[in-house]
Enzyme design. Structure first.
Site, PDB file in Angstrom:
ATOM      1  N   HIS A   1       3.058   6.129   0.410  1.00 57.19           N
ATOM      2  CA  HIS A   1       3.850   7.387   0.120  1.00 57.19           C
ATOM      3  C   HIS A   1       4.618   6.469   0.077  1.00 57.19           C
ATOM      4  O   HIS A   1       5.452   5.894   0.728  1.00 57.19           O
ATOM      5  CB  HIS A   1       3.736   8.482   0.669  1.00 57.19           C
ATOM      6  CG  HIS A   1       3.672   8.062   2.882  1.00 57.19           C
ATOM      7  ND1 HIS A   1       2.932   7.943   3.374  1.00 57.19           N
ATOM      8  CD2 HIS A   1       4.166   8.706   3.738  1.00 57.19           C
ATOM      9  CE1 HIS A   1       3.435   7.366   4.229  1.00 57.19           C
ATOM     10  NE2 HIS A   1       4.430   7.420   4.985  1.00 57.19           N
TER      11      HIS A   1
ATOM     12  N   ASN B   1       7.508   3.627   4.429  1.00 55.41           N
ATOM     13  CA  ASN B   1       7.078   2.627   5.813  1.00 55.41           C
ATOM     14  C   ASN B   1       5.962   2.162   5.959  1.00 55.41           C
ATOM     15  O   ASN B   1       4.581   2.644   5.267  1.00 55.41           O
ATOM     16  CB  ASN B   1       7.527   3.886   6.783  1.00 55.41           C
ATOM     17  CG  ASN B   1       8.779   4.435   6.998  1.00 55.41           C
ATOM     18  OD1 ASN B   1       9.677   3.451   6.620  1.00 55.41           O
ATOM     19  ND2 ASN B   1       9.421   5.795   6.936  1.00 55.41           N
TER      20      ASN B   1
END
Ligand code: AMP
Length: 120
Positions: free
Chosen positions: A106, A93
């Site tokens: 991440h 995201n």
């Protein structure tokens, strides 16, 4: 926005808060998500201070980028969800519209069952 050194993953990297570690090398750390959305839900993060994928690709060294993207399928293998073991979804995201909550790059690894619709 500059990198926020007090984000939760920066604290994990500094050893200030614990994680359930899956894998670590000089460049990356992988651990289980604290709030798993699927049977298997892992995170892979670079050790360098990058807030998202855009920041990473613009500012990281080629070696850091290579090692980061190699780590994702490596972790999938460790978790036995590789492409020959059922498969998985890797996603990141990015920013507000992307739904990013923790401002340290991440990738999520979801697997262990059908992951379902791509976007809801
Ligand atoms: P994102 O919305 O892509 O930024 O995802 C952040 C993820 O970090 C969420 O899936 C959270 O459950 C997870 N998370 C937050 N704090 C921790 C923590 N201390 N250890 C492991 N995962 C965490």
């Amino acid at each position: 926005m500059t990198y926020d050194r007090n984000n939760i993953f920066a604290k994990i990297l500094r050893g200030e808060i614990p994680c359930k570690k899956i894998y670590e090398n000089e460049y990356v750390l992988s651990f289980h998500d604290i709030n798993p959305q699927k049977k298997i839900h892992a995170l892979v993060i670079p050790k360098g201070s990058f807030k998202d994928l855009d920041d990473f690709v613009q500012n990281a060294k080629d070696k850091e980028i290579l090692e980061f993207f190699k780590a994702i399928p490596h972790v999938a293998k460790l978790l036995k969800v590789s492409s020959v073991e059922g498969g998985y979804r890797a996603l990141s995201n990015i920013g507000e519209n992307g739904g990013q909550e923790v401002p340290h790059l991440h990738f999520h690894i979801f697997g262990g069952e059908k992951v379902g619709k791509m976007v809801s």
